[in-house]
Design a protein around this motif. Structure first.
Motif, PDB file in Angstrom:
ATOM      1  N   UNK A 136      38.381  49.204  33.853  1.00 54.83           N
ATOM      2  CA  UNK A 136      39.155  49.038  35.083  1.00 54.83           C
ATOM      3  C   UNK A 136      38.257  48.554  36.221  1.00 54.83           C
ATOM      4  N   UNK A 137      37.049  49.059  36.266  1.00 53.87           N
ATOM      5  CA  UNK A 137      36.085  48.612  37.282  1.00 53.87           C
ATOM      6  C   UNK A 137      35.740  47.141  37.061  1.00 53.87           C
ATOM      7  N   UNK A 138      35.547  46.756  35.804  1.00 49.57           N
ATOM      8  CA  UNK A 138      35.260  45.346  35.484  1.00 49.57           C
ATOM      9  C   UNK A 138      36.438  44.456  35.882  1.00 49.57           C
ATOM     10  N   UNK A 139      37.667  44.937  35.667  1.00 51.17           N
ATOM     11  CA  UNK A 139      38.853  44.170  36.067  1.00 51.17           C
ATOM     12  C   UNK A 139      38.924  44.024  37.579  1.00 51.17           C
ATOM     13  N   UNK A 140      38.570  45.069  38.311  1.00 46.89           N
ATOM     14  CA  UNK A 140      38.543  45.004  39.776  1.00 46.89           C
ATOM     15  C   UNK A 140      37.525  43.963  40.236  1.00 46.89           C
ATOM     16  N   UNK A 141      36.373  43.946  39.595  1.00 42.16           N
ATOM     17  CA  UNK A 141      35.338  42.976  39.957  1.00 42.16           C
ATOM     18  C   UNK A 141      35.771  41.553  39.606  1.00 42.16           C
ATOM     19  N   UNK A 142      36.472  41.390  38.474  1.00 40.54           N
ATOM     20  CA  UNK A 142      36.983  40.065  38.099  1.00 40.54           C
ATOM     21  C   UNK A 142      38.015  39.583  39.100  1.00 40.54           C
ATOM     22  N   UNK A 143      38.856  40.500  39.584  1.00 35.78           N
ATOM     23  CA  UNK A 143      39.847  40.137  40.588  1.00 35.78           C
ATOM     24  C   UNK A 143      39.166  39.705  41.879  1.00 35.78           C
ATOM     25  N   UNK A 144      38.124  40.393  42.272  1.00 40.08           N
ATOM     26  CA  UNK A 144      37.386  39.995  43.470  1.00 40.08           C
ATOM     27  C   UNK A 144      36.751  38.612  43.298  1.00 40.08           C
ATOM     28  N   UNK A 145      36.189  38.341  42.106  1.00 36.68           N
ATOM     29  CA  UNK A 145      35.634  37.003  41.848  1.00 36.68           C
ATOM     30  C   UNK A 145      36.734  35.942  41.935  1.00 36.68           C
ATOM     31  N   UNK A 146      37.898  36.251  41.358  1.00 44.18           N
ATOM     32  CA  UNK A 146      39.019  35.312  41.417  1.00 44.18           C
ATOM     33  C   UNK A 146      39.463  35.043  42.845  1.00 44.18           C
ATOM     34  N   UNK A 147      39.509  36.106  43.646  1.00 45.93           N
ATOM     35  CA  UNK A 147      39.864  35.988  45.062  1.00 45.93           C
ATOM     36  C   UNK A 147      38.858  35.084  45.778  1.00 45.93           C
ATOM     37  N   UNK A 148      37.581  35.346  45.578  1.00 48.01           N
ATOM     38  CA  UNK A 148      36.544  34.548  46.236  1.00 48.01           C
ATOM     39  C   UNK A 148      36.578  33.095  45.777  1.00 48.01           C
ATOM     40  N   UNK A 149      36.908  32.865  44.505  1.00 44.08           N
ATOM     41  CA  UNK A 149      37.027  31.491  43.996  1.00 44.08           C
ATOM     42  C   UNK A 149      38.165  30.744  44.693  1.00 44.08           C
ATOM     43  N   UNK A 150      39.295  31.424  44.913  1.00 46.57           N
ATOM     44  CA  UNK A 150      40.424  30.800  45.618  1.00 46.57           C
ATOM     45  C   UNK A 150      40.008  30.452  47.050  1.00 46.57           C
ATOM     46  N   UNK A 151      39.362  31.383  47.723  1.00 49.44           N
ATOM     47  CA  UNK A 151      38.914  31.153  49.102  1.00 49.44           C
ATOM     48  C   UNK A 151      37.911  30.002  49.142  1.00 49.44           C
ATOM     49  N   UNK A 152      36.977  29.992  48.198  1.00 48.57           N
ATOM     50  CA  UNK A 152      35.949  28.940  48.168  1.00 48.57           C
ATOM     51  C   UNK A 152      36.570  27.564  47.941  1.00 48.57           C
ATOM     52  N   UNK A 153      37.496  27.458  47.029  1.00 46.31           N
ATOM     53  CA  UNK A 153      38.115  26.157  46.756  1.00 46.31           C
ATOM     54  C   UNK A 153      38.924  25.696  47.973  1.00 46.31           C
ATOM     55  N   UNK A 154      39.535  26.622  48.675  1.00 47.76           N
ATOM     56  CA  UNK A 154      40.263  26.258  49.895  1.00 47.76           C
ATOM     57  C   UNK A 154      39.328  25.830  51.014  1.00 47.76           C
ATOM     58  N   UNK A 155      38.164  26.447  51.073  1.00 40.99           N
ATOM     59  CA  UNK A 155      37.201  26.073  52.105  1.00 40.99           C
ATOM     60  C   UNK A 155      36.736  24.627  51.931  1.00 40.99           C
ATOM     61  N   UNK A 156      36.884  24.081  50.727  1.00 36.68           N
ATOM     62  CA  UNK A 156      36.508  22.682  50.478  1.00 36.68           C
ATOM     63  C   UNK A 156      37.690  21.727  50.604  1.00 36.68           C
ATOM     64  N   UNK A 157      38.887  22.239  50.879  1.00 38.92           N
ATOM     65  CA  UNK A 157      40.091  21.413  50.919  1.00 38.92           C
ATOM     66  C   UNK A 157      40.007  20.331  51.996  1.00 38.92           C
ATOM     67  N   UNK A 158      39.406  20.622  53.135  1.00 41.31           N
ATOM     68  CA  UNK A 158      39.351  19.633  54.218  1.00 41.31           C
ATOM     69  C   UNK A 158      38.245  18.604  54.020  1.00 41.31           C
ATOM     70  N   UNK A 159      37.437  18.764  52.976  1.00 43.41           N
ATOM     71  CA  UNK A 159      36.362  17.796  52.696  1.00 43.41           C
ATOM     72  C   UNK A 159      36.976  16.503  52.158  1.00 43.41           C
ATOM     73  N   UNK A 160      36.162  15.486  52.099  1.00 42.59           N
ATOM     74  CA  UNK A 160      36.638  14.220  51.542  1.00 42.59           C
ATOM     75  C   UNK A 160      35.808  13.864  50.313  1.00 42.59           C
ATOM     76  N   UNK A 161      36.323  12.949  49.539  1.00 38.68           N
ATOM     77  CA  UNK A 161      35.603  12.461  48.365  1.00 38.68           C
ATOM     78  C   UNK A 161      35.447  13.508  47.280  1.00 38.68           C
TER      79      UNK A 161
END
Length: 184
Positions: A136-161
């Protein structure tokens, strides 16, 4: 049961990646409606309340902003036709939980995300202490990684190329977030 969750998460992640790679979802460009959904998600990302480097879900403003963001994540996942992790296990939930999760839809909830953020692995229910399993702890950590991945990909949305995330990258990140959330 906790061993089941860990095995389930691993199998579900593998299945999602196979579906993603074989379905052709990664190819192509964003349609106008997909682009609009991602732009709305990007804008809701800008309204997330952060406390240091973490997303605030404790304050009313933070909770509400996170709820809007999660609704936008669901909207983008639908718009991009991202695969949904299996949720058949929900039929074994108690009546109270089935009220919160009545079907196999995504139904992203702030309180579930908050539970993964809290990093409190002991919970008290009716005066009785329960400790979360290592899985369950590993699943919580995986969810946090998934959350951070979504945020990171969005932070690059305004970039070009090449710096701007592709449609396929969005779908992959959304699918992995969904797997992690369903497993948690």
């Amino acid at each position: 049961s906790s061993r089941f969750v860990g095995a389930y998460a691993s199998r579900a992640a593998s299945a999602m990646l196979r579906m993603f790679c074989s379905s052709g979802h990664g190819a192509g460009t964003f349609s106008p409606s997909e682009q609009q959904a991602v732009q709305q998600l990007f804008e809701s990302r800008q309204h997330l309340v952060t406390d240091s480097s973490a997303t605030d879900v404790k304050s009313e403003a933070g909770y509400n902003a996170c709820a809007r963001f999660l609704a936008s994540v669901e909207g983008v996942a639908q718009a991009l036709n991202a695969a949904i992790a299996p949720r058949a296990y929900r039929c074994s939930f108690s009546a109270n939980y089935r009220t919160l999760f009545p079907d196999d839809e995504r139904r992203y909830r702030v309180d579930v995300l908050e539970a993964s953020v809290d990093q409190q692995f002991d919970i008290w229910v009716n005066g009785e202490k329960f400790e979360l399993s290592a899985e369950a702890i590993a699943c919580a950590q995986a969810l946090q990684r998934g959350w951070l991945d979504i945020v990171e990909v969005l932070d690059r949305w305004s970039a070009s190329g090449d710096a701007r995330p592709s449609r396929g990258e969005f779908i992959a990140k959304l699918a992995m977030f969904d797997v992690a959330l369903a497993a948690f």
